[in-house]
Design a protein around this motif. Sequence first.
Motif, PDB file in Angstrom:
ATOM      1  N   TRP A 168       0.867  -1.418   0.339  1.00  0.00           N
ATOM      2  CA  TRP A 168       0.291   0.249   0.206  1.00  0.00           C
ATOM      3  C   TRP A 168       0.932   1.357  -0.405  1.00  0.00           C
ATOM      4  N   LYS A 170       0.250   5.942   0.226  1.00  0.00           N
ATOM      5  CA  LYS A 170      -0.375   6.114   0.517  1.00  0.00           C
ATOM      6  C   LYS A 170       0.361   7.791  -0.069  1.00  0.00           C
ATOM      7  N   VAL A 199      -6.990  10.201   8.306  1.00  0.00           N
ATOM      8  CA  VAL A 199      -6.982  10.258   7.572  1.00  0.00           C
ATOM      9  C   VAL A 199      -6.719  12.557   8.146  1.00  0.00           C
ATOM     10  N   ASP A 203      -4.832  14.594   3.673  1.00  0.00           N
ATOM     11  CA  ASP A 203      -4.925  13.804   3.181  1.00  0.00           C
ATOM     12  C   ASP A 203      -6.279  14.399   1.870  1.00  0.00           C
ATOM     13  N   VAL A 208      -4.704   6.837  -2.315  1.00  0.00           N
ATOM     14  CA  VAL A 208      -4.155   5.639  -2.261  1.00  0.00           C
ATOM     15  C   VAL A 208      -3.548   4.857  -3.256  1.00  0.00           C
ATOM     16  N   GLN A 223      -5.829   2.426  -7.734  1.00  0.00           N
ATOM     17  CA  GLN A 223      -5.506   3.463  -6.574  1.00  0.00           C
ATOM     18  C   GLN A 223      -6.943   4.050  -6.717  1.00  0.00           C
ATOM     19  N   LEU A 226      -8.757  10.267  -2.439  1.00  0.00           N
ATOM     20  CA  LEU A 226      -9.083  10.072  -0.915  1.00  0.00           C
ATOM     21  C   LEU A 226      -9.794  11.815  -0.952  1.00  0.00           C
TER      22      LEU A 226
END
Length: 431
Positions: A168, A170, A199, A203, A208, A223, A226
């Motif tokens: 993962w 971010k 979050v 963000d 992500v 992906q 957010l």
Amino acid sequence: MSTAFVNIFPVYSYNCELLSSEKYCAIYNTLVSQNLVTDNVSVVEGEMAIISCRVKNNDDSVIQLLNPNRQTIYFRDVRPLKDARFQLVNFSDNELRVSLSNVSLSDEGRYVCQLYTDPPQEAYADITVLIPPGNPIIEARDEVLSEGNETEMTCTAMSSKPAATIRWMKGDKELPGKPKVELTYDKMYTVSSRLTFTVNKEDDGVPVVCIVDHPAVKDFQAQKYLEVQYKPEVKIVVEFPQGLTREGENLELTCQAKGKPQPQRVNWVKVDDDVPSHAVITGGDLYIENLNKSYNGTYRCVASNAVGESYDDYILYVYDAPTTTPIPTTATTTTTTITTIISYPEANQDSRAGEGTPRTVDHAVIGGVVAVVVFAMLCLLIVLGRYFARHKGTYFTHEAKGADDAADADTAIINAEGGHTNSDEKKEYYI
């Protein structure tokens, strides 16, 4: 790549001179001089695999290739097996190379390279079929988030062989997930990974990314961006004045508020008091004219949206109006000149209270300067009086001396000492 070789003559590693039989010695020399090798093969399902059987120092011995069921695929350059997917790529005294197209999972297994010597030699090539996973799928528990909340995402890669691994990201930061591997009925692997994180407003709009690592594929990922809502960010900007806020001047403040969603309301209040009645509020702007010290205090801009509210404060301190510098006073005589100039320092501090301290005029200093001036003037008057007194003369004569005692004018003339004949004796005195 690895090579498998079967030693079917356990004493070949000994020196030939130690063998008791010439026959055994001949076999030993043959095994040492000829070496059969091959390589393991990994191939993606549907692609082509190449199997190579190679012999070093071959003495015209026959090479053949067998499938996992030990059926002959190629005997020298002849293909007994009726499977057209196998094709001869190269045949020589030192190599038998065969291709297998459109590989399927059923083709996986151990293939045998065989060299007809006495006794025969064998080498093994393991074919591993790789099956890439399907497109990764990201599922999010929340579509829209609020800052400070925790959320969860799951990424799944289905039907792969061997099992894939999931990472993962971010933004540019890697986050740890919790993997889960399941073996399906068709001997495939389904891998999933669950990611949990909190979050914040930074963000919002950040991707992500679920990255799937597998030997059959590269750069396999999915992906999700957010969407984070957050309460307003509030800032008060002083439009006017740029310096100190003084009595009689005007004040203009602008409240800047930004949030997601955009603030629905922006209000101005005065902490622990009311906003002056003649203040003008237009949207996020506050305007107060003709300031005086009764307006001192903390003015607050409050902005709110569906997530929450925030505020920023401005502390107003009204300074005295600027004073006029007195005209220099000059006293001049023929001998003395006294010049007195009184000036005041200029204030150049910020208008926010707490960031500058108001300057006050020291009245004791001013009184002292005035007293010195008055004293100097008095001293000057005294000096001038004495000077003019020294230049004023009085004359006294002794004419008709003794006449003051005469009874009448005629007697005074007769008795006058010296009469007219004594006029030469007249004396004059200067005081």
